[in-house]
Design a protein around this motif. Sequence first.
Motif, PDB file in Angstrom:
ATOM      1  N   ASP A 228     -16.156  20.610   0.878  1.00  0.00           N
ATOM      2  CA  ASP A 228     -15.142  21.951   0.082  1.00  0.00           C
ATOM      3  C   ASP A 228     -14.580  22.325   1.954  1.00  0.00           C
ATOM      4  OD1 ASP A 228     -12.778  23.342  -0.022  1.00  0.00           O
ATOM      5  OD2 ASP A 228     -13.676  24.767  -1.300  1.00  0.00           O
ATOM      6  N   ILE A 229     -13.579  21.749   2.690  1.00  0.00           N
ATOM      7  CA  ILE A 229     -13.116  22.508   4.007  1.00  0.00           C
ATOM      8  C   ILE A 229     -11.915  23.168   3.751  1.00  0.00           C
ATOM      9  CG2 ILE A 229     -13.267  21.653   6.795  1.00  0.00           C
ATOM     10  CD1 ILE A 229     -14.555  19.246   5.959  1.00  0.00           C
ATOM     11  N   ALA A 230     -11.648  24.005   3.858  1.00  0.00           N
ATOM     12  CA  ALA A 230     -10.066  24.646   2.940  1.00  0.00           C
ATOM     13  C   ALA A 230      -9.710  25.306   4.053  1.00  0.00           C
ATOM     14  CB  ALA A 230     -10.589  26.146   2.708  1.00  0.00           C
ATOM     15  N   VAL A 231      -9.536  24.096   4.849  1.00  0.00           N
ATOM     16  CA  VAL A 231      -7.910  24.228   6.051  1.00  0.00           C
ATOM     17  C   VAL A 231      -6.814  24.258   5.339  1.00  0.00           C
ATOM     18  CG1 VAL A 231      -6.935  22.538   7.779  1.00  0.00           C
ATOM     19  CG2 VAL A 231      -9.343  22.328   7.452  1.00  0.00           C
ATOM     20  N   ARG A 232      -6.283  25.616   6.398  1.00  0.00           N
ATOM     21  CA  ARG A 232      -4.802  25.985   5.417  1.00  0.00           C
ATOM     22  C   ARG A 232      -3.386  25.430   6.382  1.00  0.00           C
ATOM     23  NH1 ARG A 232      -5.428  32.413   4.079  1.00  0.00           N
ATOM     24  NH2 ARG A 232      -3.383  32.303   3.652  1.00  0.00           N
ATOM     25  N   PRO A 233      -3.209  24.197   6.216  1.00  0.00           N
ATOM     26  CA  PRO A 233      -2.170  23.363   7.192  1.00  0.00           C
ATOM     27  C   PRO A 233      -1.371  24.448   7.108  1.00  0.00           C
ATOM     28  CG  PRO A 233      -2.575  21.980   5.832  1.00  0.00           C
ATOM     29  CD  PRO A 233      -3.598  23.016   4.968  1.00  0.00           C
ATOM     30  N   SER A 234      -0.289  25.236   8.554  1.00  0.00           N
ATOM     31  CA  SER A 234       1.318  25.775   8.611  1.00  0.00           C
ATOM     32  C   SER A 234       1.986  25.017   9.352  1.00  0.00           C
ATOM     33  CB  SER A 234       0.383  27.394   8.668  1.00  0.00           C
ATOM     34  OG  SER A 234       2.092  27.678   9.358  1.00  0.00           O
ATOM     35  N   LYS A 235       3.092  24.622   8.786  1.00  0.00           N
ATOM     36  CA  LYS A 235       4.176  23.790   9.618  1.00  0.00           C
ATOM     37  C   LYS A 235       4.686  24.570  10.924  1.00  0.00           C
ATOM     38  CE  LYS A 235       8.254  24.092   6.813  1.00  0.00           C
ATOM     39  NZ  LYS A 235       9.112  23.215   5.936  1.00  0.00           N
ATOM     40  N   GLY A 236       5.158  23.870  11.353  1.00  0.00           N
ATOM     41  CA  GLY A 236       6.370  24.523  12.924  1.00  0.00           C
ATOM     42  C   GLY A 236       7.060  23.423  13.480  1.00  0.00           C
ATOM     43  N   VAL A 237       8.368  24.128  13.621  1.00  0.00           N
ATOM     44  CA  VAL A 237       9.272  23.583  14.167  1.00  0.00           C
ATOM     45  C   VAL A 237       9.617  23.340  15.843  1.00  0.00           C
ATOM     46  CG1 VAL A 237      11.185  24.893  13.802  1.00  0.00           C
ATOM     47  CG2 VAL A 237      11.663  22.296  13.744  1.00  0.00           C
ATOM     48  N   MET A 238       9.615  22.399  16.478  1.00  0.00           N
ATOM     49  CA  MET A 238      10.103  22.550  17.686  1.00  0.00           C
ATOM     50  C   MET A 238      11.599  21.582  18.044  1.00  0.00           C
ATOM     51  SD  MET A 238       6.746  23.234  17.443  1.00  0.00           S
ATOM     52  CE  MET A 238       6.202  21.934  16.883  1.00  0.00           C
ATOM     53  N   THR A 239      12.444  22.026  18.566  1.00  0.00           N
ATOM     54  CA  THR A 239      14.029  21.583  18.455  1.00  0.00           C
ATOM     55  C   THR A 239      13.613  21.311  20.573  1.00  0.00           C
ATOM     56  OG1 THR A 239      14.678  22.426  16.736  1.00  0.00           O
ATOM     57  CG2 THR A 239      16.264  22.064  18.313  1.00  0.00           C
ATOM     58  N   ILE A 240      13.913  19.966  20.296  1.00  0.00           N
ATOM     59  CA  ILE A 240      14.025  19.480  21.921  1.00  0.00           C
ATOM     60  C   ILE A 240      15.477  19.797  22.448  1.00  0.00           C
ATOM     61  CG2 ILE A 240      13.682  18.197  23.716  1.00  0.00           C
ATOM     62  CD1 ILE A 240      11.766  16.862  21.614  1.00  0.00           C
ATOM     63  N   MET A 241      16.068  20.226  23.338  1.00  0.00           N
ATOM     64  CA  MET A 241      17.334  20.100  24.496  1.00  0.00           C
ATOM     65  C   MET A 241      17.069  19.244  24.958  1.00  0.00           C
ATOM     66  SD  MET A 241      17.850  22.948  22.191  1.00  0.00           S
ATOM     67  CE  MET A 241      19.516  23.148  22.518  1.00  0.00           C
ATOM     68  N   ASN A 242      19.068  19.285  25.794  1.00  0.00           N
ATOM     69  CA  ASN A 242      18.853  18.153  26.675  1.00  0.00           C
ATOM     70  C   ASN A 242      18.487  18.211  27.581  1.00  0.00           C
ATOM     71  OD1 ASN A 242      21.243  20.321  26.946  1.00  0.00           O
ATOM     72  ND2 ASN A 242      22.098  18.529  27.538  1.00  0.00           N
ATOM     73  N   VAL A 243      18.127  19.702  28.250  1.00  0.00           N
ATOM     74  CA  VAL A 243      18.130  19.613  29.887  1.00  0.00           C
ATOM     75  C   VAL A 243      16.741  21.283  29.786  1.00  0.00           C
ATOM     76  CG1 VAL A 243      20.030  19.425  30.900  1.00  0.00           C
ATOM     77  CG2 VAL A 243      19.727  21.084  30.122  1.00  0.00           C
ATOM     78  N   ARG A 244      16.834  21.342  31.352  1.00  0.00           N
ATOM     79  CA  ARG A 244      15.804  22.289  31.222  1.00  0.00           C
ATOM     80  C   ARG A 244      16.180  23.936  31.139  1.00  0.00           C
ATOM     81  NH1 ARG A 244      10.084  21.337  34.005  1.00  0.00           N
ATOM     82  NH2 ARG A 244      10.590  23.422  35.329  1.00  0.00           N
ATOM     83  N   GLN A 245      17.433  24.677  30.032  1.00  0.00           N
ATOM     84  CA  GLN A 245      18.360  25.755  30.108  1.00  0.00           C
ATOM     85  C   GLN A 245      16.765  26.930  30.948  1.00  0.00           C
ATOM     86  OE1 GLN A 245      17.803  23.724  27.372  1.00  0.00           O
ATOM     87  NE2 GLN A 245      19.514  23.467  27.178  1.00  0.00           N
ATOM     88  N   VAL A 246      16.140  26.720  30.763  1.00  0.00           N
ATOM     89  CA  VAL A 246      15.051  27.582  31.931  1.00  0.00           C
ATOM     90  C   VAL A 246      13.795  26.873  32.174  1.00  0.00           C
ATOM     91  CG1 VAL A 246      15.540  29.580  30.053  1.00  0.00           C
ATOM     92  CG2 VAL A 246      13.916  28.406  29.677  1.00  0.00           C
ATOM     93  N   ASP A 247      13.752  27.347  33.619  1.00  0.00           N
ATOM     94  CA  ASP A 247      12.217  27.064  34.265  1.00  0.00           C
ATOM     95  C   ASP A 247      10.778  27.802  33.750  1.00  0.00           C
ATOM     96  OD1 ASP A 247      13.292  24.810  35.173  1.00  0.00           O
ATOM     97  OD2 ASP A 247      14.519  25.671  36.934  1.00  0.00           O
ATOM     98  N   THR A 248      11.721  28.732  33.267  1.00  0.00           N
ATOM     99  CA  THR A 248       9.881  29.735  33.214  1.00  0.00           C
ATOM    100  C   THR A 248       9.623  30.069  31.665  1.00  0.00           C
ATOM    101  OG1 THR A 248      10.819  30.907  35.261  1.00  0.00           O
ATOM    102  CG2 THR A 248       8.808  31.940  33.552  1.00  0.00           C
ATOM    103  N   VAL A 249       8.183  29.699  30.857  1.00  0.00           N
ATOM    104  CA  VAL A 249       8.250  29.834  29.735  1.00  0.00           C
ATOM    105  C   VAL A 249       8.504  31.177  29.295  1.00  0.00           C
ATOM    106  CG1 VAL A 249       6.764  29.787  27.334  1.00  0.00           C
ATOM    107  CG2 VAL A 249       5.993  28.436  29.713  1.00  0.00           C
ATOM    108  N   ILE A 250       9.277  31.495  28.357  1.00  0.00           N
ATOM    109  CA  ILE A 250      10.181  32.612  27.651  1.00  0.00           C
ATOM    110  C   ILE A 250       9.845  33.287  26.971  1.00  0.00           C
ATOM    111  CG2 ILE A 250      12.482  33.607  27.536  1.00  0.00           C
ATOM    112  CD1 ILE A 250      12.419  32.443  30.425  1.00  0.00           C
ATOM    113  N   ASN A 251       9.505  34.086  26.326  1.00  0.00           N
ATOM    114  CA  ASN A 251       9.009  34.874  25.091  1.00  0.00           C
ATOM    115  C   ASN A 251       9.540  35.403  24.558  1.00  0.00           C
ATOM    116  OD1 ASN A 251       5.722  33.468  24.615  1.00  0.00           O
ATOM    117  ND2 ASN A 251       6.172  33.704  27.151  1.00  0.00           N
ATOM    118  N   ARG A 252       9.177  35.539  23.423  1.00  0.00           N
ATOM    119  CA  ARG A 252      10.249  37.214  23.133  1.00  0.00           C
ATOM    120  C   ARG A 252       9.197  38.082  23.351  1.00  0.00           C
ATOM    121  NH1 ARG A 252      14.975  38.434  19.773  1.00  0.00           N
ATOM    122  NH2 ARG A 252      15.691  40.292  19.346  1.00  0.00           N
TER     123      ARG A 252
END
Length: 575
Positions: A228-252
């Motif tokens: 019994d290996i109780a992994v809890r999968p959690s999904k996350g979506v990523m959306t890819i844009m057509n160009v680099r709107q920013v050149d720095t990683v932007i976090n809220r």
Amino acid sequence: MGPTPHIAVIGGGSTGVGIARDLAMRGLDVTLVEQGNLTHGTTGRMHGLLHSGGRYAVSDQASATECIEENRVLRDIASHCVEMTGGMFVKRPEDSEEYFQEKLAGCEECGIPAKVVSREEARSMEPHLAKDIEKAIVVPDGAIDPFRLVVANAGSAQEHGARIETHSKVTDLLVEGGEVVGLEVEHTSGPGTRVHGKEGGKEEIRADYVVNATGAWAGRIGDMAGLDIAVRPSKGVMTIMNVRQVDTVINRCRPKGDADIVVPHETTAILGTTDEEVEDPEDYPEEQWEVDLMIETLSELVPMLREARTIRSFWGVRPLYEPPDVGSTDPTDITRDFFLLDHEERDDLPGMTSIVGGKFTTYRMMGEQISDHVCGKFGIDADCRTAEEPLPGSEDFSVLRDYMDEFGLRSPIGRRSVERLGSRADEVLKTDSPNPTVCECEGVTRAEVRDAISQSGSDLNAVRIRTRASMGNCQGGICCHRLASELHPEYEEGVVRRAWDELLQERWKGQRHALWGQQLSQAMLNYALHATTQNRDHDPAGGDPVDFAAFDTGVDHGDTAGAADVAADGGRNGD
């Protein structure tokens, strides 16, 4: 000293290949098996962030400290996979000042370099940030190519004697005398590089020890031995844009929440993410509202995202794990730390250890710890060298060179090639044969494609993850057939067509949630091009041959009835 132990590693993501490389470099005999391509699971479905640790500096300081330590290591050993973009945690007027100060203090406590910049300074660095932001914390986040990194690790493992088998699914664990002694594997197309249409088969791989590094799939492997290996999968979506709107990683800069990061990656920007627990790592809903949420919420930080073109979306599943006695109900509360589960100690079943949890940024550290554990089982005293020895492509690689004169390439394409290949550029690009650009969006040349085919067989998706061909704005609309053509004449037509079909299907599935506005037009253009020039809509073109001359000379234009017949039957009875 006794015979060299044979270690079977299950899982071809970052953790699995990191373990395989480390063990092989220590002199052990290693076989790695992966059910799909390298990066098939979580690793190939991430946003490409090289963590500074800032995201965990308040909620999970142990993980934050690991991240900044490994951030520094990967900059050295994987320089051709990393772009040090820098990162910012941006505060909007509605965000908590108290949390902003906690974030700043947490970074200091974890040894993460951080400084506060004003709104004006932040917007001078990233002009497309919203005008009403208040301030930001600058940290050493970066962008990293997970495909390139994993392939480099696998290549290094092979150089040190490891056997790497992709498209080889584990169907059972071999348990004899109360001990795990190996695996039963089903190869899609036989051992070795994948070839479409080639018959596969089952193989028993006997091993002195088994490492389960399958991430969100760890529980399924455990089930094969009654664990019994109780992994809890959690999904996350990523959306890819057509160009680099920013050149720095932007976090809220706010406590945990959805849609709080923009990562510039190669020619694109990736928006992320959500955090929703699911039952099955392969079967879960991919919903349009999740994509809409990314754009709507992150537009509060970067307003131009509202009008930008989305080229595809994808979902990944995190392999979250926590000890059973903790019992968190919210997946965002589960630690991002990793756990080493020795099944002899935990379950009285010798012969196997599972590694669960963790993050991409700490893959090498995870590999080191489990390799130490495995070596300890066999009394092997061998030091880890993965933090010092560069990956293939990053040896003596410090600055980009202009290859326009030396290789006859346009400068931007030469630059992109060197970014991908690193110190392998000379080896791959020096060719006496013509070297045209095969994928214009990503600047991939024939030499790179053929180098990837030599490693991947007829698997064009494996070529894709090695080169980025077909991953640009047109999503393979212009280059998929060119990639398929590079398989000829080594592979026969049927093999090439199956490989081509598979690549097109992979490119299509990520666009289904992006079909509006300009991207819908791009998808329709791709369809029209493929249907009219390559018969991709499989028009049978049956019946009698068309007499095209009937449209010009075979009918009396005064004979309206005859003209109507030609229009109706396409000229087949024009005589």
